[in-house]
Enzyme design. Structure first.
Site, PDB file in Angstrom:
ATOM      1  CE  LYS A 156      -0.867  -0.402   5.070  1.00 52.90           C
ATOM      2  NZ  LYS A 156       0.106   0.773   5.566  1.00 52.90           N
ATOM      3  NE  ARG A 167       8.955  -0.894   8.460  1.00 54.60           N
ATOM      4  CZ  ARG A 167       7.886  -0.449   8.100  1.00 54.60           C
ATOM      5  NH1 ARG A 167       7.439   0.079   7.076  1.00 54.60           N
ATOM      6  NH2 ARG A 167       6.706  -0.737   8.919  1.00 54.60           N
ATOM      7  NE  ARG A 218       8.528  -3.426   5.208  1.00 52.30           N
ATOM      8  CZ  ARG A 218       7.229  -2.873   5.452  1.00 52.30           C
ATOM      9  NH1 ARG A 218       6.705  -2.668   4.420  1.00 52.30           N
ATOM     10  NH2 ARG A 218       6.757  -3.240   6.506  1.00 52.30           N
ATOM     11  NE  ARG A 238      -1.633   0.512  11.399  1.00 50.31           N
ATOM     12  CZ  ARG A 238      -0.916   0.894  10.728  1.00 50.31           C
ATOM     13  NH1 ARG A 238      -0.809   1.957   9.850  1.00 50.31           N
ATOM     14  NH2 ARG A 238       0.117   0.127  10.377  1.00 50.31           N
ATOM     15  NE  ARG A 290       4.369  -3.677  11.613  1.00 47.75           N
ATOM     16  CZ  ARG A 290       5.418  -4.170  10.962  1.00 47.75           C
ATOM     17  NH1 ARG A 290       6.061  -4.910  11.150  1.00 47.75           N
ATOM     18  NH2 ARG A 290       5.421  -3.877   9.642  1.00 47.75           N
TER      19      ARG A 290
HETATM   20  P1  AMP Z   1       2.851   1.414   8.764  1.00 42.41           P
HETATM   21  O1  AMP Z   1       4.273   1.758   7.931  1.00 42.41           O
HETATM   22  O2  AMP Z   1       1.910   2.093   8.207  1.00 42.41           O
HETATM   23  O3  AMP Z   1       2.913  -0.060   9.011  1.00 42.41           O
HETATM   24  O4  AMP Z   1       3.179   1.880  10.335  1.00 42.41           O
HETATM   25  C1  AMP Z   1       4.265   1.255  11.148  1.00 42.41           C
HETATM   26  C2  AMP Z   1       4.130   1.737  12.438  1.00 42.41           C
HETATM   27  O5  AMP Z   1       3.335   2.926  12.989  1.00 42.41           O
HETATM   28  C3  AMP Z   1       2.749   0.941  12.967  1.00 42.41           C
HETATM   29  O6  AMP Z   1       2.975  -0.585  13.305  1.00 42.41           O
HETATM   30  C4  AMP Z   1       2.269   1.586  14.333  1.00 42.41           C
HETATM   31  O7  AMP Z   1       3.061   1.405  15.292  1.00 42.41           O
HETATM   32  C5  AMP Z   1       2.439   3.187  14.064  1.00 42.41           C
HETATM   33  N1  AMP Z   1       1.325   3.643  13.192  1.00 42.41           N
HETATM   34  C6  AMP Z   1       1.268   3.926  11.699  1.00 42.41           C
HETATM   35  N2  AMP Z   1       0.077   4.599  11.608  1.00 42.41           N
HETATM   36  C7  AMP Z   1      -0.862   4.374  12.467  1.00 42.41           C
HETATM   37  C8  AMP Z   1      -2.028   4.686  12.967  1.00 42.41           C
HETATM   38  N3  AMP Z   1      -2.983   5.289  12.086  1.00 42.41           N
HETATM   39  N4  AMP Z   1      -2.292   4.559  14.335  1.00 42.41           N
HETATM   40  C9  AMP Z   1      -1.618   4.142  15.175  1.00 42.41           C
HETATM   41  N5  AMP Z   1      -0.257   3.679  15.002  1.00 42.41           N
HETATM   42  C10 AMP Z   1       0.286   3.944  13.623  1.00 42.41           C
END
Ligand code: AMP
Length: 195
Positions: free
Chosen positions: A16, A136, A130, A91, A147
């Protein structure tokens, strides 16, 4: 023509982020990724970064209040006035409520939600790749499992809310990058969302 106020949703490893940047670029709107905002703050050692680092590394969600405030600030910037593409926010149902309240205050609403559909085994395989490539901190086995569980428990239900509004397009997220971009572009075009 319909304004492009978009959300892209999919499990971790669905692509995404990559597709969000491509689609936003083609439409001339900013891609707003909360994950990227958090990661760059961690990398720069800002106060926000210090606050959220342990949460992100563990694969937990940052509190809604903090996350929603960051998104509101970003959407208030001038470049997001014509439209935006959200990636990774909202989310959970609480964040949907926060976003709805903010947008309705401006007389706006989301106009399309792209759901990238990728089988679980495929997203796990992409995440492991990744992890090897980008290193990461949250791409370790324990955090990945957490997650994906949070996605299924908290994020998947937000799609039901948007489905009721008739704004969800399910897009097959397996294929080449270009194929998937074309599928998304076609789904948006069918809603009158074009460059
Ligand atoms: P992502 O790159 O979208 O997978 O986000 C990486 C991490 O950032 C997630 O596992 C959360 O710890 C935090 N995060 C990102 N977006 C959100 C959100 N909308 N609400 C809460 N935590 C977030």
């Amino acid at each position: 023509m319909t304004a492009a106020r978009l959300l892209i949703v999919g499990p971790q490893g669905s692509g995404k982020g990559t597709q969000g940047v491509r689609i936003a670029g083609a439409l001339g709107i900013p891609a707003v990724s909360t994950g990227d905002v958090f990661r760059s703050n961690v990398a720069e050692g800002t106060e926000l970064g210090t606050q959220v680092k342990a949460i992100i590394d563990a694969g937990d969600l940052v509190p809604d209040e903090l996350t929603s405030a960051i998104v509101r600030d970003r959407l208030e910037q001038a470049d997001a006035a014509p439209g935006f593409l959200l990636d990774g926010y909202p989310r959970n149902l609480g964040q949907v409520g926060d976003l709805d309240a903010f947008l309705s205050g401006r007389g706006e609403e989301l106009t399309a939600v792209i759901e990238l559909v990728v089988p679980r085994e495929e997203s796990i395989a992409r995440l492991s790749k990744r992890a090897a490539e980008q290193g990461r901190a949250d791409d370790n086995e324990e955090s990945i499992a957490k997650r994906l569980a949070i996605y299924e428990r908290e994020t998947a239900p937000i799609l039901d809310v948007f489905r009721e509004r008739g704004i969800v397009d399910e897009v097959d997220g397996v294929g080449s990058l270009d194929e998937i971009t074309e599928r998304i572009t076609a789904a948006l075009a069918a809603r009158g969302i074009t460059a």
